[in-house]
Design an enzyme around this catalytic site. Structure first.
Site, PDB file in Angstrom:
ATOM      1  N   ILE A  48       0.832  -1.206   0.000  1.00 19.49           N
ATOM      2  CA  ILE A  48       0.000   0.000   0.000  1.00 19.49           C
ATOM      3  C   ILE A  48       0.869   1.259   0.000  1.00 19.49           C
ATOM      4  CG2 ILE A  48      -1.689   1.289   1.378  1.00 19.49           C
ATOM      5  CD1 ILE A  48      -2.812  -1.467   2.305  1.00 19.49           C
ATOM      6  N   GLY A  69       3.285  -0.547   8.842  1.00 23.16           N
ATOM      7  CA  GLY A  69       2.540  -1.305   9.853  1.00 23.16           C
ATOM      8  C   GLY A  69       2.944  -2.753   9.792  1.00 23.16           C
ATOM      9  N   TYR A  78      -2.903  -5.997  17.126  1.00 21.45           N
ATOM     10  CA  TYR A  78      -3.090  -5.177  15.917  1.00 21.45           C
ATOM     11  C   TYR A  78      -4.333  -4.285  16.052  1.00 21.45           C
ATOM     12  CZ  TYR A  78      -3.502  -4.311  10.828  1.00 21.45           C
ATOM     13  OH  TYR A  78      -3.595  -3.740   9.588  1.00 21.45           O
ATOM     14  N   LYS A 122      -4.587  -0.263  15.974  1.00 18.74           N
ATOM     15  CA  LYS A 122      -5.319   0.445  14.919  1.00 18.74           C
ATOM     16  C   LYS A 122      -6.495   1.242  15.481  1.00 18.74           C
ATOM     17  CE  LYS A 122      -2.753  -0.784  11.388  1.00 18.74           C
ATOM     18  NZ  LYS A 122      -1.977   0.203  10.629  1.00 18.74           N
ATOM     19  N   THR A 170      -2.487  -7.627  -0.633  1.00 15.30           N
ATOM     20  CA  THR A 170      -1.049  -7.336  -0.473  1.00 15.30           C
ATOM     21  C   THR A 170      -0.364  -8.551   0.145  1.00 15.30           C
ATOM     22  OG1 THR A 170      -1.226  -6.509   1.792  1.00 15.30           O
ATOM     23  CG2 THR A 170      -1.501  -4.872   0.034  1.00 15.30           C
TER      24      THR A 170
HETATM   25  N1  NAD Z   1      -3.250  -5.257   3.470  1.00 15.53           N
HETATM   26  C1  NAD Z   1      -4.394  -5.056   4.091  1.00 15.53           C
HETATM   27  O1  NAD Z   1      -5.395  -5.719   3.831  1.00 15.53           O
HETATM   28  C2  NAD Z   1      -4.509  -4.003   5.150  1.00 15.53           C
HETATM   29  C3  NAD Z   1      -5.749  -3.823   5.773  1.00 15.53           C
HETATM   30  C4  NAD Z   1      -5.871  -2.845   6.744  1.00 15.53           C
HETATM   31  C5  NAD Z   1      -4.799  -2.052   7.063  1.00 15.53           C
HETATM   32  N2  NAD Z   1      -3.597  -2.247   6.451  1.00 15.53           N
HETATM   33  C6  NAD Z   1      -2.498  -1.374   6.851  1.00 15.53           C
HETATM   34  O2  NAD Z   1      -1.916  -0.788   5.694  1.00 15.53           O
HETATM   35  C7  NAD Z   1      -0.544  -0.505   5.934  1.00 15.53           C
HETATM   36  C8  NAD Z   1       0.305  -1.107   4.810  1.00 15.53           C
HETATM   37  O3  NAD Z   1       0.024  -2.496   4.748  1.00 15.53           O
HETATM   38  P1  NAD Z   1       0.589  -3.453   3.602  1.00 15.53           P
HETATM   39  O4  NAD Z   1      -0.423  -4.509   3.421  1.00 15.53           O
HETATM   40  O5  NAD Z   1       1.061  -2.669   2.447  1.00 15.53           O
HETATM   41  O6  NAD Z   1       1.816  -4.108   4.417  1.00 15.53           O
HETATM   42  P2  NAD Z   1       3.259  -4.582   3.927  1.00 15.53           P
HETATM   43  O7  NAD Z   1       3.726  -5.526   4.967  1.00 15.53           O
HETATM   44  O8  NAD Z   1       3.241  -5.039   2.510  1.00 15.53           O
HETATM   45  O9  NAD Z   1       4.097  -3.213   3.998  1.00 15.53           O
HETATM   46  C9  NAD Z   1       4.392  -2.569   5.214  1.00 15.53           C
HETATM   47  C10 NAD Z   1       5.688  -1.788   5.034  1.00 15.53           C
HETATM   48  O10 NAD Z   1       5.974  -1.145   6.295  1.00 15.53           O
HETATM   49  C11 NAD Z   1       7.374  -1.282   6.511  1.00 15.53           C
HETATM   50  N3  NAD Z   1       7.699  -1.189   7.936  1.00 15.53           N
HETATM   51  C12 NAD Z   1       7.394  -2.098   8.896  1.00 15.53           C
HETATM   52  N4  NAD Z   1       7.918  -1.716  10.079  1.00 15.53           N
HETATM   53  C13 NAD Z   1       8.568  -0.547   9.851  1.00 15.53           C
HETATM   54  C14 NAD Z   1       9.332   0.312  10.673  1.00 15.53           C
HETATM   55  N5  NAD Z   1       9.542   0.048  11.964  1.00 15.53           N
HETATM   56  N6  NAD Z   1       9.846   1.440  10.125  1.00 15.53           N
HETATM   57  C15 NAD Z   1       9.658   1.719   8.800  1.00 15.53           C
HETATM   58  N7  NAD Z   1       8.950   0.922   7.987  1.00 15.53           N
HETATM   59  C16 NAD Z   1       8.417  -0.210   8.486  1.00 15.53           C
HETATM   60  C17 NAD Z   1       7.700  -2.662   5.956  1.00 15.53           C
HETATM   61  O11 NAD Z   1       9.090  -2.850   5.735  1.00 15.53           O
HETATM   62  C18 NAD Z   1       6.879  -2.676   4.686  1.00 15.53           C
HETATM   63  O12 NAD Z   1       7.580  -2.148   3.596  1.00 15.53           O
HETATM   64  C19 NAD Z   1      -0.239  -1.081   7.307  1.00 15.53           C
HETATM   65  O13 NAD Z   1      -0.312  -0.058   8.277  1.00 15.53           O
HETATM   66  C20 NAD Z   1      -1.344  -2.083   7.518  1.00 15.53           C
HETATM   67  O14 NAD Z   1      -1.589  -2.327   8.890  1.00 15.53           O
HETATM   68  C21 NAD Z   1      -3.429  -3.201   5.500  1.00 15.53           C
END
Ligand code: NAD
Length: 447
Positions: free
Chosen positions: A220, A290, A353, A357, A388
């Site tokens: 994302i 995240g 989590y 959130k 993702t």
């Molecule tokens: N994928 C979903 O369905 C979904 C749903 C609800 C919320 N989210 C939220 O969306 C956001 C992105 O999710 P995603 O699915 O792209 O996840 P992802 O795991 O693909 O990407 C998360 C990114 O955050 C980076 N990261 C983690 N810890 C870190 C830190 N301490 N410092 C800097 N960077 C850090 C990771 O290296 C990674 O590149 C997150 O906050 C997640 O909780 C995702």
């Protein structure tokens, strides 16, 4: 990640099987592409309130491809791509009949993937009890229409505060476009902009603006960086040192800069401050990074609890506070957090989590008034099931249920979250503050 069922039910054979078995029949969502018309077209504009002219003006002023609203009183057989009903003039329960009449007559005229917006006055801004009750009732209508119109039609309610009329355009442009394909059943409140009226280039709204996106090397976060850059921003992409290569690649693909930073590090705020003293403050800050460490609470280690709260909640809080305290965000700036529907509904095996959130929602509500004094807004998106690597880790059956349990019967794409963030980050979105907007296809969870 690919959704094989979506492809299957859209094949001639799969369609027949799904129909016969009464299975969900999601349709591939139409999403915005460069060069496309800014708004869906044609749109019926109806109702009798203080916003009709504002809506009409938007269509005549649309810069890319002209849209032509048709204000129709009688049912017709001509298909439309959207409808806007201005219900700000509804002052008592009886007058809600006008919405029944309109949607009863026009529901079948809405083509697939239409956009529907109802405009109202938030109950807290109504003078008399009958008006406030009728306006509150609009939420039930909108959420029901979002569930029953099917064919990937989305429906939203925008409450526009008196005096905030001129702040409506950026929200209408989002909700009446293909950019909001995976957002439905939402209620958004518009107030007077924290930063007054601004001149906007609708084709490159972030030109000359600096954005910071955490967790930008993939998923994302990468989509957010791409959308902000597409719309003119210089994007500083942040991720952990372990993701350095992917981060460099992401940053160069959007013509931005890479900043390796663990946002939980003790000196993270200081590092960011150093960056700001060298390169200048930000106009847009997106706390996207995240992590998940799923386990039921009895089996969860203290480390799994602490690490999730540290990345998802403590870091955005500390960085936001430091940025606001040291003018790290310019006036007219936007801070946007990424929450989750887990933070709204709770989720089995995600107590850490969901706590983090839900805390993000608390962060938005607590910081928004303080930030407004600096002409900065603070909002969040709450994604549902987005395709993702994070959701690819979910066991198959739970993953399949998560994908389908929403009004669009499919998962969203990272671009859906990114487009929603771009709307909240928009220079003309200063009237949206302290809000949490779900990007979940109207998920049944926490609805
Ligand atoms: N994928 C979903 O369905 C979904 C749903 C609800 C919320 N989210 C939220 O969306 C956001 C992105 O999710 P995603 O699915 O792209 O996840 P992802 O795991 O693909 O990407 C998360 C990114 O955050 C980076 N990261 C983690 N810890 C870190 C830190 N301490 N410092 C800097 N960077 C850090 C990771 O290296 C990674 O590149 C997150 O906050 C997640 O909780 C995702």
């Amino acid at each position: 990640m690919s959704d094989r069922y979506l492809s299957f039910v859209n094949s001639p054979w799969g369609r027949r099987v799904a129909q016969a078995a009464g299975l969900p029949q999601p349709v591939p969502l139409l999403r915005h592409r460069s060069g496309q018309a800014a708004l869906v077209n044609p749109v019926i504009v109806a109702g009798a309130g203080r916003l009709v002219e504002q809506v009409q003006r938007l269509f005549t002023a649309t810069d890319t491809v002209a849209a032509t609203p048709a204000t129709l009183k009688a049912p017709s057989t001509v298909k439309v791509q959207g409808a806007v009903f201005d219900a700000t003039g509804v002052v008592d329960v009886q007058q809600l009949d006008a919405l029944y009449a309109f949607f009863h007559a026009n529901a079948r005229r809405l083509g697939p993937q239409s956009r529907v917006v109802v405009l109202g006055t938030a109950p807290e801004h109504c003078q008399a009890a009958p008006q406030s009750i009728a306006q509150r009732a609009l939420e039930g209508l909108v959420r029901s229409l979002a569930k029953e119109l099917h064919r990937a039609i989305t429906v939203q309610l925008i409450y526009v505060a008196p005096g905030a009329e001129d702040a409506l355009d950026s929200s209408l442009r989002f909700f009446l476009s293909r950019r909001s394909a995976y957002v439905s059943g939402q209620v958004v409140r518009l107030e007077k902009p924290v930063d007054g009226q601004v001149a906007v280039d609708w084709n490159a709204p972030f030109a000359g603006r600096r954005a910071l996106v955490t967790g930008a090397s993939r998923g994302i976060g990468l989509a957010i960086a791409q959308v902000l850059a597409r719309d003119g921003a210089h994007v500083v992409c942040v991720d952990v040192p372990q993701a350095r290569d992917a981060l460099q690649q992401a940053a160069s693909s959007v013509g931005g800069a890479a900043l390796t930073l663990d946002i939980t590090a003790a000196d993270a705020a200081a590092s960011l401050q150093d960056h700001i003293s060298q390169h200048g403050a930000f106009d847009v800050v997106v706390h996207n990074a995240g992590i998940t460490r799923d386990k039921t609470i009895a089996k969860m280690s203290e480390d799994a609890w602490r690490s999730v709260l540290a990345v998802n909640l403590q870091a955005p809080l500390q960085l936001s506070q430091a940025l606001l305290d040291h003018q790290g965000v310019n006036p007219g700036g936007r801070i946007i957090c990424v929450s989750s529907i887990s933070g709204i509904a709770g989720n089995l095996g995600q107590s850490n989590y969901a706590t983090s959130k839900a805390g993000v929602i608390g962060l938005v509500q607590a910081l928004a008034p303080q930030a407004a004094a600096q002409q900065v807004t603070v909002n969040a998106v709450a994604p549902g099931f987005i395709e993702t690597r994070m959701t690819a880790k979910i066991p198959l059956m739970i993953r399949e249920a998560g994908r389908r349990m929403n009004s669009l019967s499919q998962g969203g794409q990272p671009i859906d979250v990114a487009e929603t963030i771009a709307w909240l980050a928009h220079p003309a979105s200063g009237g949206v503050n302290g809000q949490v907007v779900r990007v979940c296809g109207q998920s049944l969870l926490g609805a």
